[in-house]
Design an enzyme around this catalytic site. Structure first.
Site, PDB file in Angstrom:
ATOM      1  N   PRO A   1      33.586  51.523 -10.799  1.00 32.96           N
ATOM      2  CA  PRO A   1      35.025  51.410 -10.563  1.00 32.96           C
ATOM      3  C   PRO A   1      35.758  52.747 -10.591  1.00 32.96           C
ATOM      4  O   PRO A   1      35.822  53.413 -11.616  1.00 32.96           O
ATOM      5  CB  PRO A   1      35.505  50.487 -11.689  1.00 32.96           C
ATOM      6  N   GLU A   2      36.269  53.137  -9.454  1.00 34.16           N
ATOM      7  CA  GLU A   2      37.182  54.273  -9.347  1.00 34.16           C
ATOM      8  C   GLU A   2      38.519  53.654  -8.898  1.00 34.16           C
ATOM      9  O   GLU A   2      38.667  52.437  -8.929  1.00 34.16           O
ATOM     10  CB  GLU A   2      36.651  55.316  -8.354  1.00 34.16           C
TER      11      GLU A   2
END
Length: 307
Positions: free
Chosen positions: A2-3
């Site tokens: 997750p960015e």
DNA sequence: CGCAGGCCCTGGTAGC
DNA sequence: TGCTACCAGGGCCTGC
């Protein structure tokens, strides 16, 4: 992993499904999931019962839920964290760490995290802006993000450009995947020195960072496996669009050269050896660049005198 | 103060 | 088959 695009995808799902709902119970099933909550899991749970979630916000890779008490629940997904809406009849995931049930009896919110790098905590008085994440810079999609300020600050850094754009206190939301993708688009090697970047090049890099994250968001984020999913457990599709990340040995989509993989900061960096040549001097800035940076820093250090 | 590097953590997989 | 080694890597902490 997750960015920003993945976290924003999750935020949108949460905003739709948990805003306005009142927490009936919280179960902390693994202490590490709330390790940033100093008073411990039992306190975390007790404080939240009866609170209503009024909004869901994001800065960079951090999320926070505003509460009617003026406090907030803030959290980070780390590498493998997931926030999922599940019905009570669904068997819980193997790595369920925190379970929220709601007074309306509707879908539960599950924090699932295999590698436990993520976590949740209470931010007293943090409904508008949690103090715990005040050191996190604005991200490029934030209305308060200052592109010129970022470009100036970037060029003052005495380090490589990849390390700089991964620094969440300079600009937030960028992780290893989108850093590599943006550098490829900008035709820059990550070990180019910040101080050697011209203003136009720095602006171009920021544009590519913003573009690649916007495009990924439109695809629902990047998923390599089941570790990243949205609140409904669905994967994103941007991995089909990646130009370099995870493509070691495969042809560059621009020039055909074999994508190279290098070790960097205890992880992998992917780049095109032809489009993104290594700088000749990577660890040491040129004397001229150091001098320019010193002059610029001095100017920043005494704005009060100038006025 | 700015920067570099180590640590945290676990499931999957490669290699023997 | 069963064991070990390694890999993924964001954020925080420490030391220089």
């Amino acid at each position: 992993m997750p960015e920003l695009p993945e976290v924003e995808t999750v935020r949108r799902g949460l905003a739709r499904w948990i805003t306005g709902r009142t927490i009936a119970a919280v179960e902390v099933l693994h202490p590490r999931a709330v390790r940033r909550h100093a008073a411990g899991g039992a306190d975390f749970a007790a404080v939240l019962v009866g609170r209503t979630i009024t909004d869901v916000h994001r800065r960079g890779k951090y999320l926070w839920f505003s509460l009617d008490s003026g406090d907030a629940i803030f959290g980070h997904l780390g590498m493998s964290g997931q926030l999922r809406l599940v019905t009570s009849s669904t068997p819980p995931a193997q790595h369920l760490r925190v379970r929220f049930t709601f007074a309306d009896g509707g879908p539960q919110l599950h924090f699932v995290d295999q590698r436990t790098f993520g976590g949740l905590a209470l931010s007293p008085g943090g409904a508008d802006s949690p103090a715990e994440i005040s050191h996190i810079a604005r991200d490029p999609f934030d209305a308060a993000f200052d592109p010129d300020g970022f470009i100036a600050a970037l060029r003052l850094r005495r380090t490589g450009i990849k390390r700089a754009i991964l620094d969440q206190t300079l600009v937030s939301g960028v992780g290893n995947i989108y850093a590599d993708e943006a550098l490829w688009r900008a035709r820059l090697h990550g070990e180019r020195l910040c101080a050697d970047l011209s203003r136009p090049l720095a602006r171009s890099l920021l544009g590519h960072v913003t573009d690649v994250m916007r495009e990924a968001l439109q695809e629902g984020g990047t998923s390599f496996d089941t570790l990243y999913v949205n609140v409904n457990g669905e994967s994103g599709y941007f991995d089909r669009s990646l130009a370099v990340y995870g493509r070691a040995g495969e042809p560059c989509r621009r020039c055909g050269a074999a994508i190279r993989r290098e070790r960097f900061m205890n992880r992998s960096s992917y780049s095109c050896p032809r489009c993104q040549p290594r700088p000749r001097r990577r660890a040491v800035a040129s004397r001229a660049a150091v001098a320019r940076a010193a002059v610029a820093r001095a100017a920043v250090a005494r704005p009060a005198v100038a006025r």
